[in-house]
Structure formats: C-alpha cells, structure tokens
Design a protein around this motif. Structure first.
Motif, PDB file in Angstrom:
ATOM      1  N   MET A 170      20.385  31.317  78.990  1.00  0.00           N
ATOM      2  CA  MET A 170      21.239  31.582  80.157  1.00  0.00           C
ATOM      3  C   MET A 170      21.924  32.928  79.992  1.00  0.00           C
ATOM      4  O   MET A 170      22.151  33.651  80.963  1.00  0.00           O
ATOM      5  CB  MET A 170      22.285  30.474  80.327  1.00  0.00           C
ATOM      6  CG  MET A 170      21.723  29.146  80.784  1.00  0.00           C
ATOM      7  SD  MET A 170      20.856  29.218  82.368  1.00  0.00           S
ATOM      8  CE  MET A 170      22.196  28.981  83.503  1.00  0.00           C
TER       9      MET A 170
ATOM     10  N   ALA B   9      28.960  32.848  83.815  1.00  0.00           N
ATOM     11  CA  ALA B   9      28.239  31.662  83.352  1.00  0.00           C
ATOM     12  C   ALA B   9      29.184  30.469  83.292  1.00  0.00           C
ATOM     13  O   ALA B   9      30.344  30.603  82.885  1.00  0.00           O
ATOM     14  CB  ALA B   9      27.644  31.926  81.971  1.00  0.00           C
ATOM     15  N   TYR B  10      28.692  29.328  83.716  1.00  0.00           N
ATOM     16  CA  TYR B  10      29.477  28.086  83.683  1.00  0.00           C
ATOM     17  C   TYR B  10      28.649  27.011  82.985  1.00  0.00           C
ATOM     18  O   TYR B  10      27.454  26.892  83.241  1.00  0.00           O
ATOM     19  CB  TYR B  10      29.815  27.609  85.093  1.00  0.00           C
ATOM     20  CG  TYR B  10      30.788  28.516  85.803  1.00  0.00           C
ATOM     21  CD1 TYR B  10      32.147  28.243  85.820  1.00  0.00           C
ATOM     22  CD2 TYR B  10      30.341  29.667  86.449  1.00  0.00           C
ATOM     23  CE1 TYR B  10      33.043  29.086  86.456  1.00  0.00           C
ATOM     24  CE2 TYR B  10      31.225  30.516  87.094  1.00  0.00           C
ATOM     25  CZ  TYR B  10      32.581  30.219  87.095  1.00  0.00           C
ATOM     26  OH  TYR B  10      33.455  31.074  87.721  1.00  0.00           O
ATOM     27  N   SER B  11      29.298  26.224  82.125  1.00  0.00           N
ATOM     28  CA  SER B  11      28.596  25.105  81.494  1.00  0.00           C
ATOM     29  C   SER B  11      29.337  23.811  81.794  1.00  0.00           C
ATOM     30  O   SER B  11      30.571  23.779  81.835  1.00  0.00           O
ATOM     31  CB  SER B  11      28.490  25.315  79.980  1.00  0.00           C
ATOM     32  OG  SER B  11      29.774  25.323  79.407  1.00  0.00           O
TER      33      SER B  11
ATOM     34  N   SER C 249      29.578  21.218  79.988  1.00  0.00           N
ATOM     35  CA  SER C 249      30.309  20.709  78.827  1.00  0.00           C
ATOM     36  C   SER C 249      31.709  21.321  78.740  1.00  0.00           C
ATOM     37  O   SER C 249      32.638  20.696  78.241  1.00  0.00           O
ATOM     38  CB  SER C 249      29.528  20.994  77.539  1.00  0.00           C
ATOM     39  OG  SER C 249      29.356  22.386  77.382  1.00  0.00           O
TER      40      SER C 249
ATOM     41  N   GLY D 172      20.748  25.701  85.224  1.00  0.00           N
ATOM     42  CA  GLY D 172      19.977  25.163  84.109  1.00  0.00           C
ATOM     43  C   GLY D 172      19.955  23.639  84.158  1.00  0.00           C
ATOM     44  O   GLY D 172      20.986  22.988  84.355  1.00  0.00           O
ATOM     45  N   VAL D 173      18.751  23.083  84.033  1.00  0.00           N
ATOM     46  CA  VAL D 173      18.570  21.641  83.860  1.00  0.00           C
ATOM     47  C   VAL D 173      17.803  21.496  82.546  1.00  0.00           C
ATOM     48  O   VAL D 173      17.304  22.497  82.032  1.00  0.00           O
ATOM     49  CB  VAL D 173      17.795  21.018  85.054  1.00  0.00           C
ATOM     50  CG1 VAL D 173      18.634  21.038  86.315  1.00  0.00           C
ATOM     51  CG2 VAL D 173      16.476  21.742  85.289  1.00  0.00           C
TER      52      VAL D 173
ATOM     53  N   VAL E 191      14.934  25.747  84.691  1.00  0.00           N
ATOM     54  CA  VAL E 191      15.969  26.388  85.485  1.00  0.00           C
ATOM     55  C   VAL E 191      15.500  26.457  86.934  1.00  0.00           C
ATOM     56  O   VAL E 191      14.296  26.608  87.211  1.00  0.00           O
ATOM     57  CB  VAL E 191      16.308  27.793  84.916  1.00  0.00           C
ATOM     58  CG1 VAL E 191      15.149  28.749  85.061  1.00  0.00           C
ATOM     59  CG2 VAL E 191      17.560  28.366  85.524  1.00  0.00           C
TER      60      VAL E 191
ATOM     61  N   ASP F 172      23.271  21.349  83.812  1.00  0.00           N
ATOM     62  CA  ASP F 172      24.214  21.490  82.698  1.00  0.00           C
ATOM     63  C   ASP F 172      24.860  22.875  82.634  1.00  0.00           C
ATOM     64  O   ASP F 172      25.803  23.079  81.868  1.00  0.00           O
ATOM     65  CB  ASP F 172      23.536  21.156  81.361  1.00  0.00           C
ATOM     66  CG  ASP F 172      22.290  21.987  81.114  1.00  0.00           C
ATOM     67  OD1 ASP F 172      22.252  23.160  81.524  1.00  0.00           O
ATOM     68  OD2 ASP F 172      21.339  21.445  80.510  1.00  0.00           O
ATOM     69  N   SER F 173      24.349  23.812  83.412  1.00  0.00           N
ATOM     70  CA  SER F 173      24.931  25.161  83.380  1.00  0.00           C
ATOM     71  C   SER F 173      24.474  25.909  84.626  1.00  0.00           C
ATOM     72  O   SER F 173      23.479  25.529  85.247  1.00  0.00           O
ATOM     73  CB  SER F 173      24.470  25.917  82.122  1.00  0.00           C
ATOM     74  OG  SER F 173      23.060  25.880  82.012  1.00  0.00           O
TER      75      SER F 173
END
Lengths: 482, 59
Positions: free
Chosen positions: A214, A230-232, A234, A257-258, A262, A320-321
């Motif tokens: 990412m 960028a973001y996650s 978690s 992102g999976v 992506v 997830d992101s």
C-alpha cells in the motif's frame, strides 16, 4: 444476425441465432471465454448490438506491448479489438451518424491478445446501470468509431495482464485514468509507466510484477501529483468505514486493500429508510449499505454489500486498508475535519445548543464532504441555501480552492434530500489552526469569518436569519446519481 | 480604500459575534484546547496507518 461479418467492423445484432458467443467468434484470437463471461456479467441486461472494431491500436496495451510483451520470444500481436456496445440493434449505416446512436451507446471495451486476462481499457456508460441507486465518481471520454464521435460517461476499468501489471497497477490505473479524464491537472499515465513509479521504492525487479505494498501505491500516486493518505482498519477501527465514505462522498475514488488483493472504490449507495431509526446525532455514513467497485479480476461496476453477498465476493469488513488520493492543496484530512465539526457543534458559544433551537430539538444527520469552491458556488443559486442572504454571502465571499463541508439536517429532511445548514471549513488550513471555520450556518443564524476571507485575522460577523429560513437541497455535484 | 465584500459594506444587518478581541481570543484558545487531545490522537493514528501501509502487501 451479423452485419458485414468479414469486414473490419462487423456488427453483431443479438437475436435467436447470434449473441455473445458470436461476438467472441468475431474476435476469437482476442476474446476468450472468461473474458466473454465478464463482459456478459456487466452488459448482458441491456446490450442488443455490438460493433467489433478490428485492428484497433490501444494506447494502454501498446505501452505494455512495447516495453514488455515485445521482449518475449513468443510475442502476442501488437493490436487489439475494440468492442462497442449498444442498447438496441444498430445498422452499419447508423454507425456513421453520431445523432443516431449516441443515446444508445453503452461504451466500449478493448480486448487484448493477452492471457489469462484479455479485457483491456474499458469504459461502460452509467446509463447501462440506470436504476441501480448508486452515487458514483464519473468521468467522460470522447470515442471515435471510424470517425463517428461518441461520448461515454463511466468509471475506467482494466484487468491485469498478469505479467507487467497485476491488481495493484490495475487499481492504480483505474484511479489515475479517472483523474486524468476528469481534470487536466493530472497526466494520462499508461500501465507500464505505472510500474516504473515505484522504482525508487522497491527491492528487486519491477516486472514481471509480484505486487506492491500500500505504501508503494501511495508513493506512485504522489509521483502523479496527488497527496495520498493511507488508512488501515486496524488503526481507525470503528471510524474506518465512515472515513472511507467521506472520501467517496467527496468524489475521491480510493484504492482499497482486501486480503491479497486491491480494488478501486468509486461510489456508494444508501438506505434512507434507516433515517427513521435515528436517535441523537449520526453521520450519513450510517445509511451507507454498499460500495460501487471495480475489481480487475471480475467485471466493471460491481456492488459490494456491507454484509457481503453482492456481486463482489467481498464485504465492508474485508477492506482492511485504503489510500485516498487527495489533491495537493487539501491539507486537512477527513478525520481531522470530523473532529473540528463535532467540537463546533458541541461548543457552548457556537454550537447547536447555543445558537439553534431548531436543530437542538431533535435528532441530527451530519453529511461531510470535500469539494471545490468553484463547484460549490456554481450550485448556490440552484440550491437557494435556505435564505437569500446566505446565498449572496457565499457567492461574494472569497473562499479557498478546497473546502470541507458538513451539512446539517434532521432525519426527516435528510430522507427527502434536504438540509437546514452547514459548517464550512478551509481545507487548506493546518490542522492545528482551529480558527479554520469560514461559515457556520444554522436555520436561525449565519456566522461568517470576514477576516480570513480578506486574508486577515479571523473576524466573525453574525447575521440573524430567523425571519426567512427553510430547508434546501443537499449538495450533489461530487457524485453522479445512477 | 481597500475593497471589501459587498454583503458586508451594504449594511445587511451583520453584527460582530464576539464582544471584543479579548472575548474572541479567550474563545479561540479554549476551543483549541478542547480540540488538541483529539487531534493528537489523530496524529498518532496517522503515523500507525502509514506504518501499516509499508507492510501491507498486495499480490
């Protein structure tokens, strides 16, 4: 039937004898069965005719062909086939007249001689998805079909070739092409060029590609002129989906992102019947039930449902992101805008309780988005802004290029697409400059910063609106309704 | 004379919201203080998210 089957432009009309199989037979060395199935999934509901344009030179495939495929011992051909889809039977003569077929044109798909994925640059017009109930980022392209100029409005799609490009480059291409189609500020970038953007941030070879992180995707976007964030999941946990929604609502497609993959997310859909259950203050993201996505492994414009079970095999929790490609001058991020808005609304001097009995007496729906002032001002007269003074003030006020807006509404008004006020914040402000609010508009009052508007210190003027104030339409220019 | 925004120079009834510079400054500082802890949390979340992006591999 097939018009002119041996020509460079056969036209397949769907009837009892001819359909998608005939289209594949017309371009058999290019379109394989998996590719045919992917086109059918996207287009079979509306397509009644397909023009097969042979010997098409595609700028994106030629880029990877010249830089990669041509270097192999066994080389694919350098040309492509381009398929043009129509929602009615069209004759070869009609294809010569823009006016005859523009209203029936559903877009195009370039078919590459690559395996295992043959679907190249594709732009399906959103009229193919009419009634889907989604709000989407859209861009336009002009298409020349043997000199007949057609226009298509959609969101770009491309599948990976599995060699020079994999899913990361495909999602990057889809996002970048949307921007370059829509804004002249961003350069048109081709697939192989995209593989080179991470050359200073890679260990090992760039191609054949085994994927990107990412972070590398973010760096690639940065080199294309964006300021990516960028973001996650978690890290942001319960805020993650809301932040993703806020960027989509802002007309900013994201690269998401999976697990092991992506995709590009470019739209959303909401269930406004949920408005009736609102208690307290909620963000409009609460009503979001699905994303519109382009997954390069499947078909253009799939619906990814919150709990799964849609056309996409993923669900919200699978994401997830994500990376949001912001414009350079957007210095304030969504999460920081959200914080300042919440604090403004709760504030004892400028909050709802202090200044707006109307909004304080029930539940609130908050809708946040980023937009350009150019676009925002363009809609002022159409929307009315609930009060002539507010409309006039916003029109005349010098404002920054980008603004964050939080629209304020009640559940009842929101369900009808109407709002009662908004908070406008300067998106070019540093997060620590807490005086970044430009306007706070409640049904009863308008607070305006006239100081910053003239490049001075913040100076707040208060206008009484109690004599004339009504609900007005929410801002809709960031996304197209399909 | 410096130009100004028409709606403000034509006396549409706008009034200063804060009673004085001291009143405004006290508000500004207090508002900033209520925001600061949340913004600090966001800064840390941003750092963690960017760290996670370095490790997040897409095949």
């Amino acid at each position: 039937m097939i018009h002119n089957p041996k020509s460079l432009l056969p036209v397949v009309i769907f009837d009892e004898t001819d359909s998608w199989d005939s289209v594949r037979q017309c371009c058999s060395d290019y379109l394989d069965q998996p590719g045919q199935r992917r086109l059918e999934a996207a287009l079979s509901a509306n397509t009644k005719g397909v023009a097969v344009e042979h010997h098409y030179i595609d700028k994106d495939y030629r880029d990877t062909f010249s830089n990669f495929h041509s270097k192999r011992f066994s080389t694919p051909v350098s040309r492509c086939v381009r398929l043009h889809f129509f929602n009615r039977a069209v004759s070869p003569d009609e294809l010569k007249e823009t006016a005859s077929i523009q209203g029936n044109y559903l877009g195009y798909s370039v078919i590459r001689p690559t395996r295992p994925n043959s679907i190249g640059r594709t732009l399906i017009d959103f009229k193919n998805y009419t009634g889907l109930g989604v709000y989407v980022c859209s861009c336009r392209e002009k298409v020349s079909l043997q000199g007949t100029e057609l226009e298509v409005e959609g969101f770009p799609f491309i599948s990976q070739d599995g060699d020079a490009t994999v899913c990361a480059q495909s999602a990057l291409w889809m996002t970048a092409r949307y921007y370059s189609n829509r804004y002249s500020l961003y350069p048109e970038t081709y697939p192989f060029q995209l593989t080179q953007l991470s050359k200073d941030y890679s260990i090992g070879r760039l191609y054949p590609s085994t994927g990107l992180t990412m972070w590398q995707l973010g760096e690639s976007l940065r080199q294309l002129g964006f300021s990516p964030l960028a973001y996650s999941r978690s890290t942001y946990k319960g805020d993650f989906d809301r932040l993703l929604y806020t960027y989509i609502e802002s007309g900013i497609p994201v690269i998401a992102g999976v697990p092991g993959h992506v995709i590009a997310i470019f739209g959303h859909t909401s269930d406004l019947s949920l408005c009736s259950r609102v208690t307290g203050a909620v963000f409009s993201s609460e009503f979001c039930t699905a994303w519109a996505v382009n997954d390069d492994n499947t078909s253009p414009c799939e619906i990814l449902l919150k709990g799964g079970g849609g056309q996409s095999k993923f669900k919200f929790a699978s994401i997830d992101s994500f990376i949001a490609p912001l414009a350079e001058k957007v210095f304030l991020s969504a999460e920081n805008f959200e914080q300042v808005v919440v604090k403004v609304l709760d504030n004892s001097r400028i909050g709802v309780k202090a200044l707006s009995p109307e909004l304080d007496k029930g539940s609130l729906v908050l809708r946040m988005y980023l937009t350009t002032v150019r676009s925002y001002k363009k809609q002022l007269a159409l929307r009315g802004m609930g009060n002539a003074l507010v409309q006039k003030t916003y029109r005349e006020l010098p404002l920054p290029h980008f603004i964050w807006v939080c629209e304020l509404s009640t559940p009842v008004e929101y369900a009808q697409g109407k709002i009662l006020g908004e908070i406008i914040w300067d998106a070019t402000r540093n997060v620590w400059e807490t005086e970044g609010w430009i306007a706070i508009h409640y049904p009863e009052t308008l607070l305006i910063d006239v100081g910053s508007a003239l490049n001075g210190s913040q100076e707040i003027i208060n206008f009484d609106l109690t004599t004339e104030s009504q609900a007005y339409p929410m801002y809709r220019s960031n996304l197209k309704e399909v | 004379m410096s130009p100004t925004v028409d709606v403000f120079c034509n006396n549409h009834g706008g009034k200063k919201f804060f009673s004085s510079n001291e009143d405004y400054e006290a508000f500004r500082v207090k508002f900033g203080e209520t925001l600061r802890p949340e913004l600090e949390k966001n800064r840390e979340a941003r750092r963690q998210s960017e760290e996670a992006a370095r490790m997040r591999c897409i095949a």
